[in-house]
Design a protein around this motif. Structure first.
Motif, mmCIF file in Angstrom:
data_model
loop_
_atom_site.group_PDB
_atom_site.id
_atom_site.type_symbol
_atom_site.label_atom_id
_atom_site.label_comp_id
_atom_site.label_asym_id
_atom_site.label_seq_id
_atom_site.Cartn_x
_atom_site.Cartn_y
_atom_site.Cartn_z
ATOM 1 N N ILE A 74 -2.630 -24.984 15.740
ATOM 2 C CA ILE A 74 -1.830 -25.882 14.893
ATOM 3 C C ILE A 74 -1.700 -25.304 13.476
ATOM 4 C CG2 ILE A 74 -2.476 -27.944 16.167
ATOM 5 C CD1 ILE A 74 -4.569 -28.418 13.910
ATOM 6 N N PRO A 75 -0.688 -25.716 12.716
ATOM 7 C CA PRO A 75 -0.564 -25.234 11.338
ATOM 8 C C PRO A 75 -1.823 -25.572 10.528
ATOM 9 C CG PRO A 75 1.401 -26.469 11.983
ATOM 10 C CD PRO A 75 0.417 -26.621 13.098
ATOM 11 N N GLY A 76 -2.271 -24.615 9.749
ATOM 12 C CA GLY A 76 -3.426 -24.834 8.861
ATOM 13 C C GLY A 76 -4.755 -24.433 9.477
ATOM 14 N N ALA A 77 -4.804 -24.313 10.822
ATOM 15 C CA ALA A 77 -6.110 -24.103 11.472
ATOM 16 C C ALA A 77 -6.709 -22.741 11.134
ATOM 17 C CB ALA A 77 -5.967 -24.254 12.982
ATOM 18 N N GLU A 78 -5.892 -21.708 11.157
ATOM 19 C CA GLU A 78 -6.441 -20.372 10.929
ATOM 20 C C GLU A 78 -7.001 -20.256 9.502
ATOM 21 O OE1 GLU A 78 -3.802 -17.298 12.165
ATOM 22 O OE2 GLU A 78 -5.069 -15.763 11.234
ATOM 23 N N ARG A 79 -6.196 -20.729 8.538
ATOM 24 C CA ARG A 79 -6.585 -20.624 7.129
ATOM 25 C C ARG A 79 -7.864 -21.414 6.844
ATOM 26 N NH1 ARG A 79 -4.772 -23.845 3.257
ATOM 27 N NH2 ARG A 79 -3.273 -24.748 4.691
ATOM 28 N N LEU A 80 -8.079 -22.511 7.541
ATOM 29 C CA LEU A 80 -9.216 -23.381 7.223
ATOM 30 C C LEU A 80 -10.414 -23.170 8.152
ATOM 31 C CD1 LEU A 80 -7.065 -26.516 6.388
ATOM 32 C CD2 LEU A 80 -8.413 -25.165 4.774
ATOM 33 N N THR A 81 -10.328 -22.120 8.986
ATOM 34 C CA THR A 81 -11.475 -21.824 9.853
ATOM 35 C C THR A 81 -12.663 -21.387 8.984
ATOM 36 O OG1 THR A 81 -10.103 -21.205 11.708
ATOM 37 C CG2 THR A 81 -12.322 -20.312 11.699
ATOM 38 N N GLY A 82 -13.797 -22.015 9.231
ATOM 39 C CA GLY A 82 -14.994 -21.731 8.424
ATOM 40 C C GLY A 82 -14.993 -22.502 7.113
ATOM 41 N N ARG A 83 -13.909 -23.179 6.805
ATOM 42 C CA ARG A 83 -13.806 -23.979 5.569
ATOM 43 C C ARG A 83 -13.627 -25.450 5.941
ATOM 44 N NH1 ARG A 83 -11.264 -20.857 1.248
ATOM 45 N NH2 ARG A 83 -11.401 -18.687 1.820
ATOM 46 N N GLY A 84 -14.258 -25.845 7.017
ATOM 47 C CA GLY A 84 -14.138 -27.225 7.471
ATOM 48 C C GLY A 84 -13.775 -27.293 8.942
ATOM 49 N N ILE A 85 -13.118 -26.216 9.445
ATOM 50 C CA ILE A 85 -12.827 -26.170 10.887
ATOM 51 C C ILE A 85 -13.772 -25.153 11.510
ATOM 52 C CG2 ILE A 85 -11.106 -25.607 12.639
ATOM 53 C CD1 ILE A 85 -8.948 -26.601 10.855
ATOM 54 N N TYR A 86 -14.490 -25.582 12.538
ATOM 55 C CA TYR A 86 -15.501 -24.719 13.154
ATOM 56 C C TYR A 86 -15.318 -24.721 14.664
ATOM 57 C CZ TYR A 86 -17.495 -25.565 8.582
ATOM 58 O OH TYR A 86 -17.665 -25.688 7.228
ATOM 59 N N TYR A 87 -15.635 -23.585 15.265
ATOM 60 C CA TYR A 87 -15.564 -23.484 16.722
ATOM 61 C C TYR A 87 -16.975 -23.444 17.276
ATOM 62 C CZ TYR A 87 -10.705 -22.831 15.945
ATOM 63 O OH TYR A 87 -9.414 -23.051 15.565
ATOM 64 N N GLY A 88 -17.182 -24.160 18.381
ATOM 65 C CA GLY A 88 -18.530 -24.254 18.909
ATOM 66 C C GLY A 88 -19.267 -25.273 18.058
ATOM 67 N N ALA A 89 -20.509 -25.484 18.422
ATOM 68 C CA ALA A 89 -21.229 -26.573 17.778
ATOM 69 C C ALA A 89 -21.540 -26.288 16.313
ATOM 70 C CB ALA A 89 -22.501 -26.876 18.544
ATOM 71 N N ALA A 90 -21.515 -25.006 15.891
ATOM 72 C CA ALA A 90 -21.788 -24.647 14.495
ATOM 73 C C ALA A 90 -22.978 -25.454 13.971
ATOM 74 C CB ALA A 90 -20.546 -24.868 13.642
ATOM 75 N N VAL A 147 -2.566 -32.359 15.212
ATOM 76 C CA VAL A 147 -1.340 -31.564 15.197
ATOM 77 C C VAL A 147 -1.194 -30.729 13.927
ATOM 78 C CG1 VAL A 147 0.010 -32.910 16.839
ATOM 79 C CG2 VAL A 147 -0.007 -33.599 14.443
ATOM 80 N N GLU A 148 -1.960 -31.039 12.879
ATOM 81 C CA GLU A 148 -1.918 -30.207 11.676
ATOM 82 C C GLU A 148 -3.192 -30.424 10.859
ATOM 83 O OE1 GLU A 148 1.788 -30.368 9.562
ATOM 84 O OE2 GLU A 148 1.102 -28.897 8.072
ATOM 85 N N ALA A 149 -3.597 -29.365 10.162
ATOM 86 C CA ALA A 149 -4.767 -29.466 9.272
ATOM 87 C C ALA A 149 -4.306 -29.182 7.854
ATOM 88 C CB ALA A 149 -5.836 -28.468 9.699
ATOM 89 N N PHE A 150 -4.796 -29.987 6.885
ATOM 90 C CA PHE A 150 -4.376 -29.825 5.497
ATOM 91 C C PHE A 150 -5.581 -29.508 4.619
ATOM 92 C CE2 PHE A 150 -1.755 -33.081 7.524
ATOM 93 C CZ PHE A 150 -0.485 -32.549 7.363
ATOM 94 N N GLY A 151 -5.307 -28.811 3.540
ATOM 95 C CA GLY A 151 -6.350 -28.512 2.554
ATOM 96 C C GLY A 151 -6.065 -27.184 1.901
ATOM 97 N N GLU A 152 -6.481 -27.048 0.640
ATOM 98 C CA GLU A 152 -6.278 -25.782 -0.064
ATOM 99 C C GLU A 152 -7.500 -24.903 0.126
ATOM 100 O OE1 GLU A 152 -3.576 -24.565 -1.460
ATOM 101 O OE2 GLU A 152 -2.590 -26.376 -0.720
ATOM 102 N N GLU A 153 -8.573 -25.252 -0.580
ATOM 103 C CA GLU A 153 -9.816 -24.485 -0.495
ATOM 104 C C GLU A 153 -10.604 -24.825 0.759
ATOM 105 O OE1 GLU A 153 -10.987 -22.121 -2.769
ATOM 106 O OE2 GLU A 153 -8.860 -22.286 -3.239
ATOM 107 N N ARG A 154 -10.425 -26.077 1.214
ATOM 108 C CA ARG A 154 -11.191 -26.528 2.375
ATOM 109 C C ARG A 154 -10.433 -27.630 3.075
ATOM 110 N NH1 ARG A 154 -14.406 -31.196 1.229
ATOM 111 N NH2 ARG A 154 -14.384 -31.794 -0.948
ATOM 112 N N LEU A 155 -10.898 -27.969 4.279
ATOM 113 C CA LEU A 155 -10.218 -29.019 5.036
ATOM 114 C C LEU A 155 -10.277 -30.342 4.278
ATOM 115 C CD1 LEU A 155 -8.912 -29.857 7.757
ATOM 116 C CD2 LEU A 155 -11.210 -30.459 8.531
ATOM 117 N N GLU A 156 -9.116 -30.969 4.135
ATOM 118 C CA GLU A 156 -9.082 -32.245 3.419
ATOM 119 C C GLU A 156 -8.528 -33.377 4.276
ATOM 120 O OE1 GLU A 156 -6.932 -31.321 -0.144
ATOM 121 O OE2 GLU A 156 -8.497 -29.947 -0.782
ATOM 122 N N ALA A 157 -7.641 -33.032 5.215
ATOM 123 C CA ALA A 157 -7.054 -34.101 6.031
ATOM 124 C C ALA A 157 -6.546 -33.528 7.349
ATOM 125 C CB ALA A 157 -5.908 -34.756 5.271
ATOM 126 N N LEU A 158 -6.375 -34.431 8.318
ATOM 127 C CA LEU A 158 -5.836 -34.035 9.628
ATOM 128 C C LEU A 158 -4.659 -34.931 9.962
ATOM 129 C CD1 LEU A 158 -9.201 -33.821 11.641
ATOM 130 C CD2 LEU A 158 -7.805 -31.872 10.903
#
Ligand SMILES: Cc1cc2nc3c(=O)[nH]c(=O)nc-3n(C[C@H](O)[C@H](O)[C@H](O)COP(=O)(O)OP(=O)(O)OC[C@H]3O[C@@H](n4cnc5c(N)ncnc54)[C@H](O)[C@@H]3O)c2cc1C
Length: 550
Positions: free
Chosen positions: A344-360, A431-442
């Motif tokens: 979804i839009p925003g997911a790649e940019r916010l990976t590790g900044r609020g979006i995590y894969y696996g249980a982290a 369907v989309e992830a928002f945030g500049e420095e980190r995840l702020e909204a979905l």
């Protein structure tokens, strides 16, 4: 704790020697007595001690020194060691200045020279000050410290690497900790270059590569031997089982794994259906135990990623991320799977900044009292939701289907139903992830349409894919990249392309002789710990048969 330090400072070497001797005689068993022949040398020494986190209990300085006076020096020493006790040694004529310095430079005591006999004029005062220092002293944390940003992918990777390798550390968030900033300043480190890993000896690694970090924390990255009977790639349950059986049966066994042993199971907060553990076992614990067991039998582990496989006659070469190669007769590919990414839009940019894969799991504590979202409806998502529910205020599970019944084990569904701060939202997708420095909204799409919700953490479990793209084309795989082995190689009844052996491929043998496949990465495998363990152990039996042909 290292012995606390008493520092004596005097430019007159005879007086300095006398102070040091008197201090050693009385306090040498409990304290380390150090000396400096000038105020500047003493400040340099204190800076070094500070960077090594060594405790300084008392600083005892002469007043009359060239350049910097004792009062000035003691005042400056407070910047480095505010808690140390400060004592000024003065000649009788300087008494007035010393008394004033008690206020201006916060000196704890002044002593007139000479102080003979020390039993009367020196030790009672110093012992009293030292007792006072001890009462208020909090020993520093002596392990590794990581200074970084909570919302940084690099920081997340370093912390995940350390925790998955069972290296204890203390994490300091630069945004929320004055201590972290001060430490960076004291060590003259650039606060814009993060993460920084600080070692107990005062040294630091700035934004380290995994191999660099692995070497510094004592993990092995270079093979001890030139040649092995079997090289196992991947130390999940399948690879670990192969290592235990291979090494215990006398095979020279090398395991190549960039993370801590345990594989996907390592990110599982609790495996409850593995034989022999009636109250469950954490994946990390299972991995740690198996690692110890395999090492005890003589298996060797390298903290490295395999990046290539080269075949040369009867030899197989595994190429490693640092450019080296290891050679063997047999290779076992136990690569498991890795998580599918959200597209979804925003997911790649916010990976590790609020979006995590696996249980982290390293993020769980950071989510204390926050609202957390989990995407997915399989067992791994259920386990993660239960784990995060212990820390977060609320966990929202987002599932595309009607519920969990079709995808999750009943024991997990029941436990989720009993957990009051987990909410299930069916027929709902991100369907989309928002945030500049980190995840702020979905942006969520549910049965009632779309809506935007505030969010700081999203953990994603939407299926898994095999990481087999680095393997040569001669290894046959299915349309998803899972490796074919044994009977699956000849679904059309013919031998695999390029197969030159007079025998059939062994069970779990790939389309390249001597290269075996076990666990989740194998086409048609059952995605369970027990099946992976079973396949890893069975693969070793076929490796023996293969080796018997030499
Ligand atoms: C959160 C979660 C919970 C789970 N809970 C359960 C449960 O309760 N019960 C159950 O039976 N199963 C559970 N599973 C499934 C189970 O963990 C897997 O089926 C099992 O771990 C598969 O083992 P494996 O050894 O085949 O692969 P993995 O465990 O995936 O291990 C593969 C290893 O290979 C390494 N690797 C990959 N590529 C390379 C490379 N190029 N070079 C070097 N190393 C490489 C990886 O780093 C990894 O460590 C769970 C899975 C997850 C994610």
């Amino acid at each position: 704790m290292a012995r606390p330090i008493l520092l004596a400072v005097d430019d007159d070497v005879n007086v300095l020697e006398a102070v040091v001797q008197d201090l050693r005689r009385q306090y040498g068993a409990t304290y380390r007595v150090m000396r400096a022949a000038s105020a500047q040398a003493a400040l340099d020494t204190l800076a070094q001690l500070k960077s090594r986190q060594e405790p300084v209990a008392l600083i005892c300085s002469d007043q009359r020194m060239p350049g910097i006076t004792g009062v000035e020096f003691l005042e400056r020493s407070r910047e480095l060691y505010p808690e140390s006790k400060r004592v000024l040694l003065t000649a009788y004529a300087d008494t007035e200045a010393a008394i004033q310095a008690i206020n201006s430079a916060r000196i704890h005591y002044y002593l007139n020279k000479p102080w003979d006999p020390p039993e009367e004029k020196l030790y009672p005062v110093l012992s009293d000050l030292l007792e006072d220092w001890h009462a208020g002293y909090q020993p520093p944390f002596e392990g590794l410290r990581v200074i970084g940003h909570r919302w940084s992918l690099k920081d997340h990777k370093v912390r995940t690497f350390l925790s998955s390798n069972h290296v204890p550390y203390r994490w300091m968030d630069i945004a929320g900790s004055d201590d972290a900033l001060k430490l960076m300043n004291d060590l003259q480190l650039d606060a814009t270059r993060l993460p920084v890993v600080l070692f107990p000896d005062g040294s630091a690694l700035v934004d380290p590569e995994p191999a660099e970090l692995a070497t510094r924390v004592g993990l092995r990255t270079q093979a001890a031997q030139d040649f092995y009977d079997i090289v196992v790639v991947g130390a999940g349950p399948a690879g670990l089982a192969a290592a235990v059986y291979g090494a215990s049966e006398g095979l020279r066994t090398l395991v190549v794994e960039p993370q801590a042993p345990g594989g996907q199971a390592g990110s599982s907060s609790k495996i409850e259906n593995y034989l022999g553990f009636p109250s469950g076992v954490t994946g990390a614990d299972l991995g740690r135990r198996a690692h110890i067991q395999a090492t005890r039998f003589g298996a060797e582990f390298l903290t490295q990623r395999a990046t290539g496989l080269r075949i040369d006659g009867q030899y197989r070469f595994i190429q490693l991320a640092d450019g080296r190669e290891v050679s063997s007769h047999v290779v076992l590919l136990a690569l498991g799977v890795h998580y599918r990414k959200l597209t979804i839009p925003g997911a790649e940019r916010l990976t590790g900044r609020g979006i995590y894969y696996g249980a982290a799991l390293v993020e769980a504590v950071s989510c204390k009292d926050e609202d957390v979202f989990v995407v997915g409806g399989a067992n791994s998502a259920g386990q993660a939701a239960l784990h995060f529910a212990r820390y977060a205020r609320k966990v929202t599970m987002l599932v595309r289907g009607a519920g969990l019944a079709a995808t999750m084990s009943k024991y997990l569904i029941d436990e989720i139903a009993r957990t009051s701060n987990i909410e299930l939202q069916a027929f709902t997708q991100v369907v989309e992830a928002f945030g500049e420095e980190r995840l702020e909204a979905l942006q969520l799409k549910g049965p009632d349409g779309e809506r935007r919700v505030p969010a700081s953490s999203l953990f994603v479990f939407i299926g898994a894919a095999p990481g087999t793209e680095w393997l040569p084309a001669s290894l046959m795989r299915d349309e998803y990249g899972f490796l074919l082995a044994g009977p699956d190689l000849r679904s059309d009844g013919k031998q695999p392309d390029g197969w030159r052996e007079s025998r059939e491929p062994f069970l779990l043998e790939s389309s390249v002789p001597g290269v075996f496949v076990a666990g989740d990465v194998r086409h048609g495998s059952i995605k369970r710990v027990a099946s992976a363990v079973g396949e890893g152990s069975i693969a070793v039996q076929f490796a023996h048969q293969y080796l018997a042909g030499f």
